[in-house]
Structure formats: C-alpha cells, structure tokens
Motif scaffolding. Sequence first.
Motif, PDB file in Angstrom:
ATOM      1  N   MET A  54       0.885  -1.364   0.117  1.00  0.00           N
ATOM      2  CA  MET A  54       0.042   0.010  -0.046  1.00  0.00           C
ATOM      3  C   MET A  54       0.740   1.256   0.075  1.00  0.00           C
ATOM      4  N   LEU A  55       0.496   2.448  -0.893  1.00  0.00           N
ATOM      5  CA  LEU A  55       1.010   3.632  -0.543  1.00  0.00           C
ATOM      6  C   LEU A  55       0.069   4.605  -0.916  1.00  0.00           C
ATOM      7  N   LYS A  56      -0.120   5.678  -0.145  1.00  0.00           N
ATOM      8  CA  LYS A  56      -1.297   6.679  -0.331  1.00  0.00           C
ATOM      9  C   LYS A  56      -0.547   8.062   0.091  1.00  0.00           C
ATOM     10  N   PHE A  57      -0.684   8.987  -0.991  1.00  0.00           N
ATOM     11  CA  PHE A  57      -0.296  10.423  -0.935  1.00  0.00           C
ATOM     12  C   PHE A  57      -1.155  11.268  -1.339  1.00  0.00           C
ATOM     13  N   THR A  58      -0.961  12.634  -1.034  1.00  0.00           N
ATOM     14  CA  THR A  58      -1.970  13.827  -1.495  1.00  0.00           C
ATOM     15  C   THR A  58      -0.768  14.489  -2.139  1.00  0.00           C
ATOM     16  N   ASN A  90       4.332   1.876   2.204  1.00  0.00           N
ATOM     17  CA  ASN A  90       5.878   1.814   1.881  1.00  0.00           C
ATOM     18  C   ASN A  90       6.218   1.127   0.652  1.00  0.00           C
ATOM     19  N   ASP A  91       5.032   0.822  -0.230  1.00  0.00           N
ATOM     20  CA  ASP A  91       5.013   0.048  -1.262  1.00  0.00           C
ATOM     21  C   ASP A  91       5.587   0.749  -2.542  1.00  0.00           C
ATOM     22  N   ALA A  92       6.274   0.330  -3.345  1.00  0.00           N
ATOM     23  CA  ALA A  92       6.618   0.822  -4.536  1.00  0.00           C
ATOM     24  C   ALA A  92       5.556   0.431  -5.845  1.00  0.00           C
ATOM     25  N   PHE A  93       5.300   1.332  -6.731  1.00  0.00           N
ATOM     26  CA  PHE A  93       4.514   0.819  -8.088  1.00  0.00           C
ATOM     27  C   PHE A  93       5.096   1.417  -9.163  1.00  0.00           C
ATOM     28  N   ALA A  94       4.938   0.714 -10.420  1.00  0.00           N
ATOM     29  CA  ALA A  94       5.262   1.347 -11.607  1.00  0.00           C
ATOM     30  C   ALA A  94       4.051   1.485 -12.517  1.00  0.00           C
ATOM     31  N   VAL A  95       3.894   2.618 -13.245  1.00  0.00           N
ATOM     32  CA  VAL A  95       2.797   2.817 -14.052  1.00  0.00           C
ATOM     33  C   VAL A  95       3.196   3.320 -15.415  1.00  0.00           C
TER      34      VAL A  95
END
Lengths: 367, 367
Positions: B1-5, B66-71
């Motif tokens: 999970m990773l959440k930011f504004t 603290n997860d990374a993701f690629a898009v």
Amino acid sequence: MLKFTVSKSEIEKKISIASSAIGSRTVDPILQCLLFKPLNGHINIYATDLQTSVISQVQVGEYEGNDAFAVDAELVDDIVRNLPEDEFIFEYSNGKLLVRSGKAKYNITTVSDIERFPIVDTDESGIKFSVETSILEEMLDKVSFCASSESAMRALNGVYWEIHGGFLRLVASDGYRLGLAEQKLNLENEFDFIIALKSIKELEKLLSSTTEPVINITYDHSLVSFNAGDVTTIVRTVEETFPDYKRVLPKAFKTRVILNLDDFSEALKRVMVISKRGNEKVQLKITDDLMELTSQSSDFGEAVESIPITKDGEDLIVNFNPKFLNEPLKHIDEKEIEFNFVDNLSPLQINPRNVGGYIYIVLPVRA
Amino acid sequence: MLKFTVSKSEIEKKISIASSAIGSRTVDPILQCLLFKPLNGHINIYATDLQTSVISQVQVGEYEGNDAFAVDAELVDDIVRNLPEDEFIFEYSNGKLLVRSGKAKYNITTVSDIERFPIVDTDESGIKFSVETSILEEMLDKVSFCASSESAMRALNGVYWEIHGGFLRLVASDGYRLGLAEQKLNLENEFDFIIALKSIKELEKLLSSTTEPVINITYDHSLVSFNAGDVTTIVRTVEETFPDYKRVLPKAFKTRVILNLDDFSEALKRVMVISKRGNEKVQLKITDDLMELTSQSSDFGEAVESIPITKDGEDLIVNFNPKFLNEPLKHIDEKEIEFNFVDNLSPLQINPRNVGGYIYIVLPVRA
C-alpha cells in the motif's frame, strides 16, 4: 517589359494569398508559378491548381510596360518575405526578373511559355448574391469539419450549398455525423452545388485574411467565385448529387438534456485519456440530474466522471465515439447546449440551447 | 500500500521531467514506466532508457504505506495534465492505482514485476564539482549543435568534456565544423569523457527546467550525474576516445574581418533563398571595407548582397556551405563577430569580437 515599385506589406500579402492556391503535388511547372499581368491600372497575380484559382490585385501606383511574366511561386514568396526594406522594385524584361530592395539584388529566371497559363474566371451572366464575411466564416467553421476527406462517395468530400426558400444552408457529413448551418438570404433564385474540401480550405483562407465586411458570390454552374475586394477565389464545383440529408434529421425526441458545454467538454477530455488507449468508446449514463461518463481500457483501467445536467424525458444509457462528441464542441460558442435523443440506437442531435441556425447529428455506437 | 496527496503543479512537473528520459522505441514495457518509490520522507520517481536516467523527488508532505509501484509514463502524464482540481490523491494497493481529483476518478492497472526496474545512480566515491546552471546551459548551447547525429565515429555523436588545467572545456564536431566553449573551474583533478547527444538533450532539459543556480556534478567513470535540487539526471558516458581537436584549431591568420552579426545574418538569409535551390554554396568576396555575398542556382538565377566590414590583412574570395555559416550565429549573443581566415582552403575561425571562451571552426568548400 514591365516595371513597378511596390511596398513590402502589399506584395507580401498578395503573393502569400495567391500562393496558397498552388497544389503541392503539381507536375506541370506552369502550375507552380504565379502569373503577373497588368490590367486596367493594376497588376493582377493569378494562381491555380485547376480546381481552385485565385486572382489577387496588387496596388502598385504607376507601372511601366505591359508584359506579363510567370515566376516560381515558392521562390518569389521566399524572396519578398526575406527582403528587408519597405519598398521593392520589380523589373521584368527579356525573360529575366530583377527584384531589388536596399543593397539586395535578385536576378530571377522566369518561365517562358506563359500563354499556357490557365486563367480561370466566372462569367458576368452568373447569379450574384452576397453574405457577410463573418457569418459565412462561422457557418463554414461549424460544418466543414464534418465532411469526409476520403469517402468513396465524392459528394461527401465537400460542403453542400443549398440556396432555397430564402435561406442559405450549408451541410456536410461523412456518413457518421452531419453538421447543418443556415442563414436567411435575400435571393429568389433556387439552386445548389457542392464545393470540395480542398477548395473550402482556400475559401476559408480568403475569409480569414480579408478585412472586407461582405463577400460577393457569383454562381456560374461549374464555377463559383468569391470576391473580397482585391482578392477573388474561384472554385470548380463537384459534379455530384448530395444525399437527401433531410431524411437523417431525427424527430420525436424522448430525452432532452441541457448541460454546460465547458463542464461536458472537460469531463469528456478526461475520460478520453483512457478511451484512446482502449475501445474508443464513452458511455453516457443519463439519470435525473446527473450524466456519468465512463471509459474503459483492458490494458490500462477505467475512468469515471460525472457532471450536473437538466433532464426532460426518459433515463438513458448510450455509447458514442468520444471524438465525434468532442469535435462539435470546439465550434459552438455558447455556454449551454442541448442533447436531443430518440433512443440509444438513433442519431443524437446536439445544438446550442438559446440560438438557432446550427444542428449537429451523430450516430451512437453499440455497447 | 502507498497513499499520498500532492498538488497538481508539483506532480505534473516531476512526472513531466522524469518522462522525458523514456525512450520512444522501447521494447521492454518496464522501461515505458515510471517507478514510484518512497524514500526518506519523499516519493522518488525513477525513469530510464538505460542510457539516461532521471530521479525526480516529489514533495508530498505525509504519505501512508511503503510499497513501490510502476505505471505507464505516458498514461500517468496524460492523467495529471488533464485533471482539473489543485489536489490529487494517489492510492496504490494490490496492483491497482486509484487517482482521484474532484469528481474525476481513474482506476489504473500497474505493472507487476517492478523488481525488474533498473535503478541507476552514481557512487558516493565519484569526483564532485559544480558549475553555474546558466553558464553550463550557455556552453552546451554553443557547442552541441556541432555534434554529429549520425557519424560512423561514435565519439563525434556527442559532446566531449575535458577537465584540465583548471578549465572545463566542451567540444563538439561533426568533422566539417567544430565548436569549443571553455570556463574556469576550481578543480585539481584532470579527466575527460564523452556524453552522447541524446543524453545531452536530457541534460539541457534539466538545465532549462530547474530554478537551482548551481548544478552539482559527480563523475563516476562510466556514469556522470547532474543534480539540480529535486531532480537528478544520470548519464552513461560513451566509451570512445575523442579525436585530438587541438590539431584542427587554425593558427597564423592572414585576413581578419570584423562585422556586425545581424547585418551578416540577414544578408546570408537572403542569398540562401537562392543557394538552397542551387548548389548550397555562398561566395564571400572580401575587399577593403565590403563583403559581397553571392549565391547561384542554374534553374532560378542569382542573389547578390553586400555588407560593410572592417578588414585587416589580405583580400580574399572564399566559398562556404551557407548553413554552416548561419548556424553558429544563432548561438552568439554579441553585436560584433570576427572572421579569422588563413586562406580560402583552410578552416575559418569565427568568434565574438569582445568576449573570450568560444570559438567556432568551419571548413570552406571549393568554388
């Protein structure tokens, strides 16, 4: 021999507008040229691709000599654009054109067989009418984007002009959508013709470049001329019959939606981020006071938007190619628009809410 | 999970600069992606085409998870550019990225095998130096247009960096002309490397987009990193030896001409109207206080121009490819320039009259 002095702004403008008539894939070198020819105290510049012709009258004051000459259009356009001083001297004799300005000097080779240059003009006996420049410009803007550029039906690759019952009506369609703009006209004659898209673009250039408030039009069957002061654009009509567009106009609407054009346009643009990577489809879900827009892509995911609406009639779920919904919005200069639906398989009619004279028809796609 | 504004302006800028590193002809889908990865209180965005890499740090305030993701880079760039509101919420979990702003909602598929994403960075042990941003930008502007984009000699398809004797010297050449810019540098180490033109373009984007006054450079042999505050561009050097450019620099000038840059540039532009339709050649005829420029085309004729000059030394008639004379003029911001000739077959040196630090060398062509 022909010699004249001319200002940079005048010759630059007149060469530029004439050059635009010249085709980009011309085989005959004479058709790549501008013909300069003195006539009744002016120098006329002629250019043609045989389909569209431009006659542009240059204000030169006095001139000496009476010879005509033809010179490569791109070259002379390039020369006058790059010359620095305000005043140019053009001096033609014995096949050579000398162009001078300040310390710059061009010695240009002209084309020899100028009697081959095809001068096109309408007959004095044609039917004459006139339209305000800004109105004609707006009408063309609202319909010409609907014309096809590659239909096998040649009649669809242009704009249909119908002069009938005291109205000028312009119609264009590519078979999937149709634009119709109309305007009152003080003319008893009734006739119609089609002008090909390439000629429409030339006409649009004439309209946007002129400061004349009115365009004088002469209809001469196979030729139509559009005169704006110093410049005349003459186009050859397309010898085809336009399909009966009145049969396409939808009737008996079951759902009427009133919405803010900018709200809808912005929401559509955002769901198109996904639809253009997916199936090129947007779903509109219309309930009492809300329109929900949804697009999907199997690779990239989904986008959902919603905007407030005013609805009259039944709820509806209907799918469109988002491009065909987006395009007319750029040509409507009104805050509020109407969507008039028959059902989710019949053509949708879009029009401004508060002004008449324009409708846009578009076919839905299947879900 | 990773959440930011995050604010629209911040994420739009940082995604845009990272996206520019992505190659247009990438086969591996992971290289078409941006990697979002939290690190020390920031979100880092990584992008690479293996040759050039960008690390762009996003200011997000607090974040959860603290997860990374690629898009997909183009998709997320498109999304953030089109979203309306000032604040976006990014929420990643279970392979799905939800991007929200106002009433707009995107549910995006992310890439699964993100451990394959190649994160490139320089070693802490590299040699560090720094250059003012505006100076580096100007030096690159003055030389990089001389680099070849298609030479069989790979060393010429880039810009040579020589750190030597307390100077940073940038050199580029395509074999026909050469640009050299130099600047004092407070550094005792001596080393040199070549950066390919594609990477130079990325570096130029970094320089033009940053507001940081100084660029911190780390040289780590096969890698060089350029840091400007939140954004770091890391390039792989070209493993080639640059030709000995000092042998090309002309000496013992016999004719020196001082002229006004704008006068020459305008005159050249006008004779190029003919030369580009002819043999791509301009003749300079240098006498006491005049330079005459002449171009010819067998099809179209001749153009002649002249400008005032100040001459020191012998008269000279010499021919050039006008493009190679024209190009450096756009990169010199001085009123007066010097032309330093040896003879009509040797390289000409062009430089600003009153400031040092830049020379441009160009070979004449035969008459």
